[in-house]
Design a protein around this motif. Structure first.
Motif, PDB file in Angstrom:
ATOM      1  N   ASN A  25       0.880  -1.153   0.000  1.00  0.00           N
ATOM      2  CA  ASN A  25       0.000   0.000   0.000  1.00  0.00           C
ATOM      3  C   ASN A  25       0.924   1.211   0.000  1.00  0.00           C
ATOM      4  O   ASN A  25       1.531   1.534   1.027  1.00  0.00           O
ATOM      5  N   ASP A  86     -12.317  -6.697  -1.619  1.00  0.00           N
ATOM      6  CA  ASP A  86     -11.111  -7.351  -2.095  1.00  0.00           C
ATOM      7  C   ASP A  86     -11.391  -8.085  -3.397  1.00  0.00           C
ATOM      8  O   ASP A  86     -12.495  -8.572  -3.620  1.00  0.00           O
ATOM      9  N   TYR A  98      -3.847  -9.932  -6.039  1.00  0.00           N
ATOM     10  CA  TYR A  98      -4.714  -9.506  -4.940  1.00  0.00           C
ATOM     11  C   TYR A  98      -4.826  -7.983  -4.985  1.00  0.00           C
ATOM     12  O   TYR A  98      -3.819  -7.291  -5.102  1.00  0.00           O
ATOM     13  N   ILE A  99      -6.061  -7.490  -4.927  1.00  0.00           N
ATOM     14  CA  ILE A  99      -6.297  -6.045  -4.880  1.00  0.00           C
ATOM     15  C   ILE A  99      -7.316  -5.795  -3.775  1.00  0.00           C
ATOM     16  O   ILE A  99      -8.350  -6.464  -3.715  1.00  0.00           O
ATOM     17  N   ARG A 101      -9.473  -2.550  -2.064  1.00  0.00           N
ATOM     18  CA  ARG A 101      -9.791  -1.131  -2.222  1.00  0.00           C
ATOM     19  C   ARG A 101     -10.689  -0.680  -1.072  1.00  0.00           C
ATOM     20  O   ARG A 101     -11.715  -1.314  -0.820  1.00  0.00           O
ATOM     21  N   GLU A 107      -5.697   1.818  -2.151  1.00  0.00           N
ATOM     22  CA  GLU A 107      -5.581   0.509  -2.799  1.00  0.00           C
ATOM     23  C   GLU A 107      -4.321  -0.214  -2.350  1.00  0.00           C
ATOM     24  O   GLU A 107      -3.244   0.364  -2.293  1.00  0.00           O
ATOM     25  N   ARG A 109      -2.149  -3.749  -3.238  1.00  0.00           N
ATOM     26  CA  ARG A 109      -2.011  -4.758  -4.295  1.00  0.00           C
ATOM     27  C   ARG A 109      -0.874  -5.708  -3.968  1.00  0.00           C
ATOM     28  O   ARG A 109       0.133  -5.300  -3.374  1.00  0.00           O
TER      29      ARG A 109
END
Length: 116
Positions: A25, A86, A98-99, A101, A107, A109
């Motif tokens: 992040n 997610d 993998y993200i 928000r 965000e 990642r």
């Protein structure tokens, strides 16, 4: 309300299992592990996530697809997590994107590898 076909969408076995990796992040790096069940249905708890670096963990409910991303809602999460959604996307090389928000954290990642 009548059931839509979407609720019968089978969960892909390619996501099932345990995954581990680093999520970023901004410049902040976190260790992430996931465990995903292989017989998941939309609206059901399908997995668990653990960002051990920040003591954030909880369960995931699969809520459907966002394009080619599998979208999950965080439930029963620890206080450190913040509110978010997610997303997971299997990659051609066998890894998992993998993200996460969220309004409070922007965000996050990461690319995760399958844990044998």
């Amino acid at each position: 309300a009548p059931e839509t076909a979407a609720t019968d969408t089978p969960f892909p076995g390619e996501l099932a299992g345990s995954w581990s990796g680093t999520a970023l992040n901004g410049d902040f790096e976190m260790q992430l592990t996931l465990t995903i069940l292989d017989d998941c249905l939309i609206g059901e708890v399908c997995g668990r996530f653990d960002l051990s670096t920040i003591s954030c963990s909880g369960n995931w409910v699969w809520i459907g697809m966002d394009g080619d991303l599998y979208e999950f809602d965080e439930v029963d999460e620890s206080e450190a997590c913040g509110e978010g959604r997610d997303f997971l996307q299997p990659q051609p090389d066998g890894s998992l994107l993998y993200i996460s928000r969220g309004e409070s954290y922007g965000e996050t990642r990461g690319v995760l590898q399958r844990v044998p």
